[in-house]
Design a protein around this motif. Structure first.
Motif, PDB file in Angstrom:
ATOM      1  N   VAL A 620      32.482  58.357 -35.902  1.00  0.00           N
ATOM      2  CA  VAL A 620      32.335  56.911 -35.861  1.00  0.00           C
ATOM      3  C   VAL A 620      32.163  56.505 -34.402  1.00  0.00           C
ATOM      4  N   MET A 621      31.177  55.632 -34.150  1.00  0.00           N
ATOM      5  CA  MET A 621      30.838  55.295 -32.774  1.00  0.00           C
ATOM      6  C   MET A 621      30.606  53.796 -32.636  1.00  0.00           C
ATOM      7  N   ALA A 622      31.056  53.249 -31.513  1.00  0.00           N
ATOM      8  CA  ALA A 622      30.779  51.858 -31.163  1.00  0.00           C
ATOM      9  C   ALA A 622      29.996  51.846 -29.855  1.00  0.00           C
ATOM     10  N   PHE A 623      28.884  51.126 -29.848  1.00  0.00           N
ATOM     11  CA  PHE A 623      28.061  50.990 -28.652  1.00  0.00           C
ATOM     12  C   PHE A 623      28.116  49.541 -28.195  1.00  0.00           C
ATOM     13  N   VAL A 624      28.495  49.349 -26.934  1.00  0.00           N
ATOM     14  CA  VAL A 624      28.693  48.007 -26.386  1.00  0.00           C
ATOM     15  C   VAL A 624      27.565  47.706 -25.408  1.00  0.00           C
ATOM     16  N   SER A 625      26.888  46.599 -25.631  1.00  0.00           N
ATOM     17  CA  SER A 625      25.806  46.164 -24.747  1.00  0.00           C
ATOM     18  C   SER A 625      26.229  44.890 -24.035  1.00  0.00           C
ATOM     19  N   ALA A 626      26.251  44.939 -22.697  1.00  0.00           N
ATOM     20  CA  ALA A 626      26.487  43.736 -21.896  1.00  0.00           C
ATOM     21  C   ALA A 626      25.125  43.096 -21.651  1.00  0.00           C
ATOM     22  N   LEU A 627      24.843  41.991 -22.304  1.00  0.00           N
ATOM     23  CA  LEU A 627      23.483  41.461 -22.335  1.00  0.00           C
ATOM     24  C   LEU A 627      23.033  40.898 -20.990  1.00  0.00           C
ATOM     25  N   ASN A 628      23.961  40.648 -20.064  1.00  0.00           N
ATOM     26  CA  ASN A 628      23.584  40.228 -18.708  1.00  0.00           C
ATOM     27  C   ASN A 628      23.621  41.394 -17.725  1.00  0.00           C
ATOM     28  N   ASP A 629      23.634  42.608 -18.251  1.00  0.00           N
ATOM     29  CA  ASP A 629      23.733  43.809 -17.416  1.00  0.00           C
ATOM     30  C   ASP A 629      22.518  43.925 -16.507  1.00  0.00           C
ATOM     31  N   ARG A 630      22.790  44.132 -15.199  1.00  0.00           N
ATOM     32  CA  ARG A 630      21.705  44.358 -14.239  1.00  0.00           C
ATOM     33  C   ARG A 630      21.765  45.759 -13.654  1.00  0.00           C
ATOM     34  N   VAL A 631      22.678  46.583 -14.190  1.00  0.00           N
ATOM     35  CA  VAL A 631      22.842  47.943 -13.698  1.00  0.00           C
ATOM     36  C   VAL A 631      22.309  48.958 -14.697  1.00  0.00           C
ATOM     37  N   ALA A 632      22.588  48.756 -15.982  1.00  0.00           N
ATOM     38  CA  ALA A 632      22.115  49.645 -17.041  1.00  0.00           C
ATOM     39  C   ALA A 632      21.324  48.821 -18.047  1.00  0.00           C
ATOM     40  N   PRO A 633      20.317  49.411 -18.695  1.00  0.00           N
ATOM     41  CA  PRO A 633      19.481  48.641 -19.631  1.00  0.00           C
ATOM     42  C   PRO A 633      20.297  48.113 -20.807  1.00  0.00           C
ATOM     43  N   TYR A 654      28.113  53.503 -37.334  1.00  0.00           N
ATOM     44  CA  TYR A 654      27.754  53.229 -35.949  1.00  0.00           C
ATOM     45  C   TYR A 654      27.708  51.719 -35.764  1.00  0.00           C
ATOM     46  N   LEU A 655      28.550  51.228 -34.869  1.00  0.00           N
ATOM     47  CA  LEU A 655      28.703  49.790 -34.663  1.00  0.00           C
ATOM     48  C   LEU A 655      28.053  49.360 -33.353  1.00  0.00           C
ATOM     49  N   LEU A 656      27.510  48.159 -33.357  1.00  0.00           N
ATOM     50  CA  LEU A 656      26.976  47.544 -32.144  1.00  0.00           C
ATOM     51  C   LEU A 656      27.818  46.321 -31.822  1.00  0.00           C
ATOM     52  N   LEU A 657      28.284  46.250 -30.578  1.00  0.00           N
ATOM     53  CA  LEU A 657      29.055  45.093 -30.119  1.00  0.00           C
ATOM     54  C   LEU A 657      28.340  44.487 -28.915  1.00  0.00           C
ATOM     55  N   PRO A 658      27.545  43.445 -29.120  1.00  0.00           N
ATOM     56  CA  PRO A 658      26.879  42.795 -27.982  1.00  0.00           C
ATOM     57  C   PRO A 658      27.815  41.828 -27.271  1.00  0.00           C
ATOM     58  N   LEU A 659      27.854  41.923 -25.962  1.00  0.00           N
ATOM     59  CA  LEU A 659      28.641  40.990 -25.147  1.00  0.00           C
ATOM     60  C   LEU A 659      27.662  39.978 -24.575  1.00  0.00           C
ATOM     61  N   ARG A 660      27.660  38.795 -25.121  1.00  0.00           N
ATOM     62  CA  ARG A 660      26.601  37.840 -24.802  1.00  0.00           C
ATOM     63  C   ARG A 660      26.792  37.150 -23.454  1.00  0.00           C
ATOM     64  N   ASP A 661      28.004  37.088 -22.953  1.00  0.00           N
ATOM     65  CA  ASP A 661      28.254  36.412 -21.672  1.00  0.00           C
ATOM     66  C   ASP A 661      28.936  37.361 -20.694  1.00  0.00           C
ATOM     67  N   ALA A 662      28.445  38.611 -20.650  1.00  0.00           N
ATOM     68  CA  ALA A 662      29.073  39.610 -19.791  1.00  0.00           C
ATOM     69  C   ALA A 662      28.012  40.430 -19.076  1.00  0.00           C
ATOM     70  N   GLY A 663      28.393  40.933 -17.906  1.00  0.00           N
ATOM     71  CA  GLY A 663      27.544  41.841 -17.166  1.00  0.00           C
ATOM     72  C   GLY A 663      28.104  43.249 -17.219  1.00  0.00           C
ATOM     73  N   HIS A 664      27.653  44.094 -16.308  1.00  0.00           N
ATOM     74  CA  HIS A 664      28.017  45.509 -16.336  1.00  0.00           C
ATOM     75  C   HIS A 664      29.526  45.710 -16.261  1.00  0.00           C
ATOM     76  N   GLY A 665      30.194  44.856 -15.488  1.00  0.00           N
ATOM     77  CA  GLY A 665      31.639  45.012 -15.322  1.00  0.00           C
ATOM     78  C   GLY A 665      32.469  44.209 -16.289  1.00  0.00           C
ATOM     79  N   GLY A 666      31.847  43.487 -17.201  1.00  0.00           N
ATOM     80  CA  GLY A 666      32.606  42.698 -18.166  1.00  0.00           C
ATOM     81  C   GLY A 666      32.335  41.217 -18.017  1.00  0.00           C
TER      82      GLY A 666
END
Length: 701
Positions: A620-633, A654-666
């Protein structure tokens, strides 16, 4: 084993584009979800929203989320205070300070030892997505140059505040992504690092050609470029002005692998070479009429050198290379403070100006003094060469970031600010072990758990790793870790190859076409934890952020039976297309280049997005995307989840957790960071069947 779900959990299907593909060196690679790279498209947004609904259905249903939030908030919401930043002749001192209720630290001023604190900059009054990234007072303390960013801590813009009036000056320094501010001694302006402004470089190069500029206040003239590179667009720069005020110390970096250093003599503008060749990592401090140089040139584990200002390239070794890694050397109060690392933990030795050993500073426990930032290792020992105050930062897995004042006469650290986070450090033990990797190399790992923990193979273990960019995985306190310990869990931190724990050779051992060493080290850590009686694979969650996210994704695909769950945050997962994103073309010095026939084939061999197998029974896997990320795609986690759901349905989910108001560091607020921690803990507890208390009773505190 596939995680059972209560009820029906529906993941929205993703359109598979049969025409999506690209060729590298005559080999064609499918890219059926390339359309997700257009994050703002309605189709991408709709799919991502559906995935978020499914993920929230899992996380929000975990019993005990209120308990998790209470424990995380207790450890995160504490008062914070930095050492004083002294400026001017009137006793002005600036601080970073926050109350437990503050969402963001404030920048404050005390005009004398007995004076009250005055707020200079309070980002708590800004919009939630706005962050105060840095604040640098002028030499006389009348002005502050500060950086404000939106949605993350990257992309800051410098403004200048008049302290006594609160008025913003009209100055708008040139360029974008401002950083590394250093005032001129007379306060008439400052140096800073930036990328070129719009239209100054070809389209697509906006994140490159970083340089040092000199901005003169109120002149109306465009900032003058004083240092950079005209041939290699991927290099980036930093600057600081010497304590004596005679020099600007300029560095140009080849990512985190090497840098050159020059002095800009402010009296006449002459550039004086100190480390003119891109061969090593170097930190330079002006002390009196000499240069103190920390380098790994001809010393993979580091050495300290000195050179006269009259002949700055004539280095003489003061502290030779030893068995431990010499991370930093700082001159404070006429003494040299050397920070060494072994097994991820630090020790500090004190030396006379000529290098003579005096004593070893006694730290509160096993922990860390230094920290890693974009410009490499930053010393946790600070103060002026000509001053009397020696400030020491310290943290551990069970002690929050704390500040001490070193009393040289009594040879002891005097607590200045040690927050209470509601965790009884004496209830836990930190131990450093070594285990063999696949090729027999011994790898260090730190374990943190309750005292007298039974080795019954039933503990829930959270395994962390990084393994890249010469960055060491060192003891760091986090509210997330504190909550995991209170749940009775075990923390494990594997110092795999590719990091900086044992110097340059350790880093080089997992760079480019040797990166499999890092993956082997990490898989071996998981298996050792089982063989040593701590846990079973089904009770082990693998957790990584950024390059650590790549590490945990690759190892989950290569050895799915070794892990019960995987939490992958803000990772680069398509290793054949990463140079197209932002400044990541500079990371080819670390990963290798997809355009190189040998390196490209190697990258293809482990790239997570291209190594999903239909018969893979992945954890089981969770993938977190920081949508304002400027370091990783930020689109890589989306593509990865879509591919896993479509092509490997026997594993997961497999879960996707988008962080809509976060950058690479949170997120930019403490409230957002707390909620992100609660989500991560909820995932781990759900995936490993960890029972969370339903009351406010705090276990293990």
């Amino acid at each position: 084993m596939k995680k059972r779900l209560d009820g029906v959990l529906e993941f929205p299907g993703a359109r598979c584009d049969p025409e999506g593909s690209f060729a590298v060196h005559g080999r064609r690679f499918d890219d059926p979800f390339a359309w997700m790279e257009r994050l703002d498209d309605a189709e991408t947004q709709a799919w991502m929203a559906g995935q978020e609904v499914a993920t929230r259905a899992v996380l929000d249903a975990v019993p005990g989320r209120d308990w998790l939030r209470e424990v995380v908030a207790r450890a995160a919401r504490v008062a914070r205070l930095s050492p004083p930043i002294r400026r001017g002749a009137e006793g002005r001192a600036f601080f970073w300070q926050a109350e437990a209720s503050d969402d963001k630290p404030r920048f404050v001023l005390r005009r004398g030892e007995e004076a009250p604190l005055e707020t200079v900059l309070d980002p708590n009054g800004w919009r939630a997505e706005e962050a105060l990234v840095f604040a640098v007072p002028s030499p006389d303390g009348t002005l502050v140059a500060f950086g404000k960013a939106v949605g993350s801590t990257h992309g800051a813009e410098i403004r200048v505040l008049e302290v006594d009036t609160g008025r913003l000056l009209p100055d708008r320094p040139r360029g974008t992504d401002h950083a590394s501010v250093a005032w001129l001694p007379d306060g008439s302006g400052f140096f800073y690092a930036a990328c070129p402004g719009p239209g100054e470089v070809p389209a697509g190069d906006e994140a490159h050609w970083n340089a040092i500029y000199e901005h003169r206040l109120g002149s109306g003239e465009e900032a003058r470029r004083v240092f950079g590179d005209d041939q290699v667009k991927e290099y980036w720069c930093t600057v600081h002005v010497s304590e004596c005020g005679r020099f600007a110390v300029l560095s140009k970096w080849d990512f985190v692998h090497a840098n050159v250093v020059y002095l800009l003599r402010l009296a006449d503008g002459e550039l004086v070479p100190v480390a003119p060749e891109m061969r090593s990592l170097n930190q330079v401090q002006v002390i009196g009429e000499a240069l103190l140089i920390h380098t790994d040139l001809d010393a993979p584990r580091g050495r300290a050198c000195v050179a006269p200002l009259a002949e700055p390239t004539a280095w003489r070794t003061l502290l030779p290379e030893g068995e431990d890694t010499l991370q930093s050397v700082t001159g404070v109060g006429g003494r040299l403070y050397a920070v060494h690392a072994r097994g991820g933990c630090h020790r500090v030795s004190i030396h006379a100006e000529d290098g003579t050993y005096l004593r070893t500073l006694s730290l509160p426990a096993l922990g860390a003094v230094n920290r890693n930032e974009g410009s490499g290792v930053v010393s946790g020992v600070s103060g002026a060469w000509g001053g009397s105050e020696v400030w020491v930062n310290f943290t551990s897995y069970v002690q929050p970031p704390s500040v001490y004042l070193y009393d040289d006469a009594a040879d002891r650290l005097v607590p200045y600010h040690v927050p209470d986070v509601g965790l009884d450090a004496s209830a836990y033990v930190t131990e450093c072990v070594e285990y063999p990797s696949r090729d027999g190399t011994l790898v260090s790992m730190c374990l943190v758990h309750q005292r007298d923990l039974p080795r019954d193979g039933r503990r829930a273990v959270r395994l962390n790793g990084y393994g890249g960019f010469n960055i060491s995985l060192e003891p760091r306190f986090s509210a997330l870790n504190a909550a995991w310990l209170k749940l009775g869990g075990v923390l494990a931190f594997a110092s795999v190859r590719g990091g900086g724990e044992r110097g340059r050779a350790w880093h080089e051992a997992a760079r480019k076409t040797r990166r499999q060493n890092a993956f082997d080290d990490y898989i071996a850590a998981a298996r050792w934890l089982v063989s040593a009686g701590y846990t079973t694979p089904s009770r082990l969650v693998s957790r990584g952020n950024s390059n650590g996210g790549l590490l945990v994704a690759v190892t989950a695909l290569q050895a799915p039976e070794a892990f019960g769950a995987v939490y992958c945050r803000a990772a680069t997962l398509d290793m054949l297309r990463f140079p197209r994103f932002g400044h990541l073309s500079a990371a080819t010095v670390e990963f290798g280049s997809p355009e190189d026939p040998v390196e490209g084939a190697y990258l293809a061999g482990y790239s997570p997005y291209h190594n999903v197998h239909a018969d893979g029974r992945y954890p089981v896997m969770a993938f977190v995307s920081a949508l304002n990320d400027r370091v990783a795609p930020p689109y890589d986690p989306l593509k990865m989840v879509a591919r896993l759901q479509a092509e490997a349905p026997e594993g997961g989910p497999y879960l996707l957790l988008p962080l809509r108001d976060a950058g690479h560091g949170g997120g930019t607020t403490l409230t957002a960071l707390v909620e992100q921690d609660v989500d991560e803990l909820s995932f781990s507890c759900w995936a490993l069947d960890v029972v969370v208390p339903s009351s406010s009773e705090v276990r293990g505190s």
